[in-house]
Scaffold this active site. Structure first.
Site, PDB file in Angstrom:
ATOM      1  N   ASN A 154      -9.051  -3.520   8.821  1.00  0.00           N
ATOM      2  CA  ASN A 154     -10.047  -4.092   7.910  1.00  0.00           C
ATOM      3  C   ASN A 154     -10.000  -5.615   7.772  1.00  0.00           C
ATOM      4  O   ASN A 154     -11.007  -6.216   7.432  1.00  0.00           O
ATOM      5  CB  ASN A 154      -9.990  -3.390   6.542  1.00  0.00           C
ATOM      6  CG  ASN A 154      -8.676  -3.591   5.846  1.00  0.00           C
ATOM      7  OD1 ASN A 154      -7.647  -3.804   6.489  1.00  0.00           O
ATOM      8  ND2 ASN A 154      -8.691  -3.527   4.528  1.00  0.00           N
ATOM      9  N   GLU A 250       2.681  -2.502   3.042  1.00  0.00           N
ATOM     10  CA  GLU A 250       1.513  -2.966   2.266  1.00  0.00           C
ATOM     11  C   GLU A 250       0.454  -1.893   2.439  1.00  0.00           C
ATOM     12  O   GLU A 250      -0.152  -1.777   3.516  1.00  0.00           O
ATOM     13  CB  GLU A 250       0.988  -4.296   2.840  1.00  0.00           C
ATOM     14  CG  GLU A 250       1.880  -5.495   2.602  1.00  0.00           C
ATOM     15  CD  GLU A 250       1.706  -6.088   1.205  1.00  0.00           C
ATOM     16  OE1 GLU A 250       0.932  -5.543   0.404  1.00  0.00           O
ATOM     17  OE2 GLU A 250       2.374  -7.098   0.930  1.00  0.00           O
ATOM     18  N   CYS A 284      -8.267  -3.098   0.656  1.00  0.00           N
ATOM     19  CA  CYS A 284      -7.316  -2.314  -0.129  1.00  0.00           C
ATOM     20  C   CYS A 284      -7.435  -2.628  -1.613  1.00  0.00           C
ATOM     21  O   CYS A 284      -6.923  -1.885  -2.444  1.00  0.00           O
ATOM     22  CB  CYS A 284      -5.905  -2.587   0.364  1.00  0.00           C
ATOM     23  SG  CYS A 284      -5.617  -4.324   0.600  1.00  0.00           S
TER      24      CYS A 284
HETATM   25  P1  NAP Z   1      -3.969   3.317   9.253  1.00  0.00           P
HETATM   26  O1  NAP Z   1      -4.788   4.396   9.832  1.00  0.00           O
HETATM   27  O2  NAP Z   1      -2.751   3.682   8.497  1.00  0.00           O
HETATM   28  O3  NAP Z   1      -3.595   2.370  10.470  1.00  0.00           O
HETATM   29  C1  NAP Z   1      -2.874   1.172  10.279  1.00  0.00           C
HETATM   30  C2  NAP Z   1      -2.106   0.857  11.547  1.00  0.00           C
HETATM   31  O4  NAP Z   1      -1.110   1.865  11.735  1.00  0.00           O
HETATM   32  C3  NAP Z   1      -2.961   0.855  12.805  1.00  0.00           C
HETATM   33  O5  NAP Z   1      -2.507  -0.160  13.666  1.00  0.00           O
HETATM   34  C4  NAP Z   1      -2.678   2.223  13.394  1.00  0.00           C
HETATM   35  O6  NAP Z   1      -2.857   2.290  14.786  1.00  0.00           O
HETATM   36  C5  NAP Z   1      -1.191   2.361  13.052  1.00  0.00           C
HETATM   37  N1  NAP Z   1      -0.681   3.727  13.091  1.00  0.00           N
HETATM   38  C6  NAP Z   1      -1.344   4.880  12.873  1.00  0.00           C
HETATM   39  N2  NAP Z   1      -0.491   5.929  13.033  1.00  0.00           N
HETATM   40  C7  NAP Z   1       0.727   5.417  13.348  1.00  0.00           C
HETATM   41  C8  NAP Z   1       2.009   5.972  13.634  1.00  0.00           C
HETATM   42  N3  NAP Z   1       2.209   7.291  13.617  1.00  0.00           N
HETATM   43  N4  NAP Z   1       3.019   5.133  13.923  1.00  0.00           N
HETATM   44  C9  NAP Z   1       2.840   3.816  13.934  1.00  0.00           C
HETATM   45  N5  NAP Z   1       1.643   3.218  13.690  1.00  0.00           N
HETATM   46  C10 NAP Z   1       0.602   4.009  13.381  1.00  0.00           C
HETATM   47  O7  NAP Z   1      -4.847   2.373   8.302  1.00  0.00           O
HETATM   48  P2  NAP Z   1      -6.276   1.736   8.578  1.00  0.00           P
HETATM   49  O8  NAP Z   1      -7.302   2.804   8.454  1.00  0.00           O
HETATM   50  O9  NAP Z   1      -6.274   0.879   9.802  1.00  0.00           O
HETATM   51  O10 NAP Z   1      -6.393   0.724   7.352  1.00  0.00           O
HETATM   52  C11 NAP Z   1      -6.824   1.105   6.108  1.00  0.00           C
HETATM   53  C12 NAP Z   1      -5.666   1.267   5.136  1.00  0.00           C
HETATM   54  O11 NAP Z   1      -4.917   0.076   5.081  1.00  0.00           O
HETATM   55  C13 NAP Z   1      -6.152   1.506   3.723  1.00  0.00           C
HETATM   56  O12 NAP Z   1      -5.346   2.489   3.129  1.00  0.00           O
HETATM   57  C14 NAP Z   1      -5.941   0.167   3.053  1.00  0.00           C
HETATM   58  O13 NAP Z   1      -5.797   0.229   1.670  1.00  0.00           O
HETATM   59  C15 NAP Z   1      -4.700  -0.300   3.732  1.00  0.00           C
HETATM   60  N6  NAP Z   1      -4.569  -1.755   3.600  1.00  0.00           N
HETATM   61  C16 NAP Z   1      -3.589  -2.269   2.783  1.00  0.00           C
HETATM   62  C17 NAP Z   1      -3.487  -3.640   2.624  1.00  0.00           C
HETATM   63  C18 NAP Z   1      -2.416  -4.269   1.758  1.00  0.00           C
HETATM   64  O14 NAP Z   1      -2.128  -5.441   1.929  1.00  0.00           O
HETATM   65  N7  NAP Z   1      -1.812  -3.538   0.843  1.00  0.00           N
HETATM   66  C19 NAP Z   1      -4.354  -4.480   3.292  1.00  0.00           C
HETATM   67  C20 NAP Z   1      -5.334  -3.921   4.107  1.00  0.00           C
HETATM   68  C21 NAP Z   1      -5.424  -2.549   4.270  1.00  0.00           C
HETATM   69  P3  NAP Z   1      -4.220   2.880  15.440  1.00  0.00           P
HETATM   70  O15 NAP Z   1      -5.308   2.006  14.946  1.00  0.00           O
HETATM   71  O16 NAP Z   1      -3.970   2.747  16.884  1.00  0.00           O
HETATM   72  O17 NAP Z   1      -4.339   4.285  14.945  1.00  0.00           O
END
Ligand code: NAP
Length: 473
Positions: A154, A250, A284
């Protein structure tokens, strides 16, 4: 592939490498291929960790690290429009929001450069204990080791910047795995770091299967810290699997806002309309749950709904679009299902405008509806009437998340109470909790995470204190 689409290779050990396998990057708006990136896996991940470890054997002095970071910030400033277009193309982020993200990444690099120059340990007052008499002691701040970084879709530029810029400031080499849906902005940053004179191995960027690359980062003992931004489900599992590493998380939120009866209701309605729907609610800290004291509820809703209906929904590459697509069809279907399943009353939206979800406001949903207790990550906010600030605080605290929360009120007492009683990493008063400036300590409690980002705080996490004790003559 679109005529303007770009092709990018992986960046490992200072080289741009092909693997024979490619990943298409598609616009979440049109479905068109907007880029193609080389796809790697475990082999490239091992090679990247080798390169990172070997780079750290020849430490870069702080002034050189700072100079590289400053040069990257300068290059970002010169290529801001290109960066914004990349973000908009691959994430479907409206261009005006993408420009803000690109400018913020510049700011993140600038703050990280400052941290590189002032990184220092501290004196220990040894004669404060009898045992310490006759001794001099101080700490050095040593880089923790190779950093493994995993980032979400995002904020594909600035959240990558929040990982790699502090790591370099701390003197750590990085192996980064960006989100597969948005890898081009990360590879663009690698290009800027390469051009800024970063020696080989200090930054390695891999695109490929998450679990395969994630497994290597978890299992290789040379990776001392994993910094992960993404969903709570993936993040906490990763931490469980790496008990000997520092795993900084995060994660998500279901961001609440309290509107007290004494609040400036026009300000609150305006801030909610801007911060619940920007980038289709995929931040987020997008405003998701609004709790309004009952005597102000009707008036707040009367002001909010027209503001939401005035938002321009459409093509993210149009200059005036406010709300674009969500990241993919799966997310769109889930969000529509959650809206349908809610027991609340849909005041506006709740349906598609072409392929895009119209900004949706739901009144008085049940506390256990998904839209009330899970992270929607879509253009949806709820408004609920409450009888008191006590009830609002209890409802705001009533999810498993704790990243940021906010309150609108004219009362200092209400503001201070909220700051003390809301169980969140950050509390905003008379500002939407979507607010973030890149030097702030940013992070959550409960399921939302266990660390603080912002270059100053991230550099602390990425370094360790080494104590030096000297016996005085
Ligand atoms: P996500 O599906 O958890 O993916 C995040 C990252 O993790 C991607 O690079 C993804 O790779 C990787 N990943 C997925 N499965 C994994 C595994 N088993 N082992 C290691 N890495 C893995 O999250 P998203 O949909 O991209 O992002 C949205 C989420 O991020 C929301 O929950 C949002 O709240 C959170 N967020 C938090 C913050 C903060 O600062 N607190 C900021 C922004 C977003 P792939 O893309 O290759 O699957």
């Amino acid at each position: 592939m679109a005529a303007t689409a770009t092709e990018r290779k992986l960046f490992v050990d200072g080289e741009w490498i092909e693997t024979g396998d490619w990943l298409d990057v598609r616009s979440p708006y049109s479905g068109e291929v907007v880029g193609r990136v080389a796809k790697g896996g475990a082999d490239e991940a091992h090679r990247a960790i080798d390169a990172a470890e070997s780079a750290m054997r020849a430490p870069l002095p702080a002034h050189k690290r700072a100079e590289i970071l400053v040069r990257v910030a300068g290059a970002l400033g010169r290529r801001l429009e290109e960066a914004a277009k990349l973000i908009s193309d691959e994430a479907g982020k409206p261009l005006k929001a993408a420009r803000v993200e690109a400018a913020r990444a510049m700011s993140t690099y600038t703050f990280a450069a400052v941290e590189a120059r002032k990184l220092a340990g501290e004196m220990v007052p040894m004669d404060a204990a009898q045992a310490g008499e006759g001794k001099l002691a101080f700490t050095l701040r040593r880089p923790i080791g190779v950093v493994g970084a995993i980032s979400p879709f995002n904020f594909p530029l600035n959240l990558v910047a929040h990982k790699i810029a502090p790591a370099l400031a701390a003197g750590c080499a990085v192996v980064l795995k960006p989100a597969s849906q948005t890898p081009m902005s990360a590879l663009f940053l690698a290009e800027l770091e390469d051009e800024a004179g970063l020696p080989p191995g200090w930054l390695n960027v891999l695109v490929g299967p998450a679990s395969e690359i994630g497994d290597v980062l978890v299992e290789d003992e040379r990776v001392k810290l994993i910094t992960f931004t993404g969903s709570s489900s993936v993040g906490w599992k990763l931490k469980q699997r790496a008990p000997k590493k520092r795993v900084n998380l995060e994660l998500g939120n279901a961001t609440p806002v309290i509107v007290a009866a004494d609040a400036d209701l026009s300000l609150a309605a305006m801030k909610v309309s801007q911060n619940a729907f920007a980038f289709a609610g995929q931040s987020c800290i997008s405003v998701q749950r609004v709790y309004v004291e009952r005597s102000a509820y009707e008036e707040f809703v009367r002001q909010l709904v027209p503001l939401v209906e005035a938002l321009k929904v459409g093509d993210p590459s149009d200059e005036d679009t406010d709300v674009g697509p969500v990241i993919d069809e799966g997310a769109r279907e889930r969000i529509l299902e959650w809206i349908k399943a809610s027991s609340g009353q849909v005041l506006t939206g709740g349906e598609l405008d072409g392929e895009l979800i119209r900004p949706t406001v739901i009144a008085n949903p049940a506390p256990d509806d998904e839209v009330s207790c899970e992270e929607v990550f879509g253009p949806v906010c709820t408004v609920t009437a409450v009888d008191s600030i006590d009830e609002a605080i209890a409802l705001a605290n009533g999810t498993r998340y704790g990243l940021q929360a906010g309150i609108f009120t004219a009362s200092l007492d209400n503001g201070l109470r909220a700051a003390q009683e809301l169980e969140f990493g950050g509390v905003t008063v008379n500002e939407a909790p979507t607010f973030r400036s890149d030097q702030m300590p940013y992070g959550g409690v409960k399921d939302s995470g266990n660390t603080r980002e912002g270059p100053h705080y991230a550099v602390r996490e990425m370094t360790e204190a080494r104590l030096v004790v000297i016996d005085l003559p």
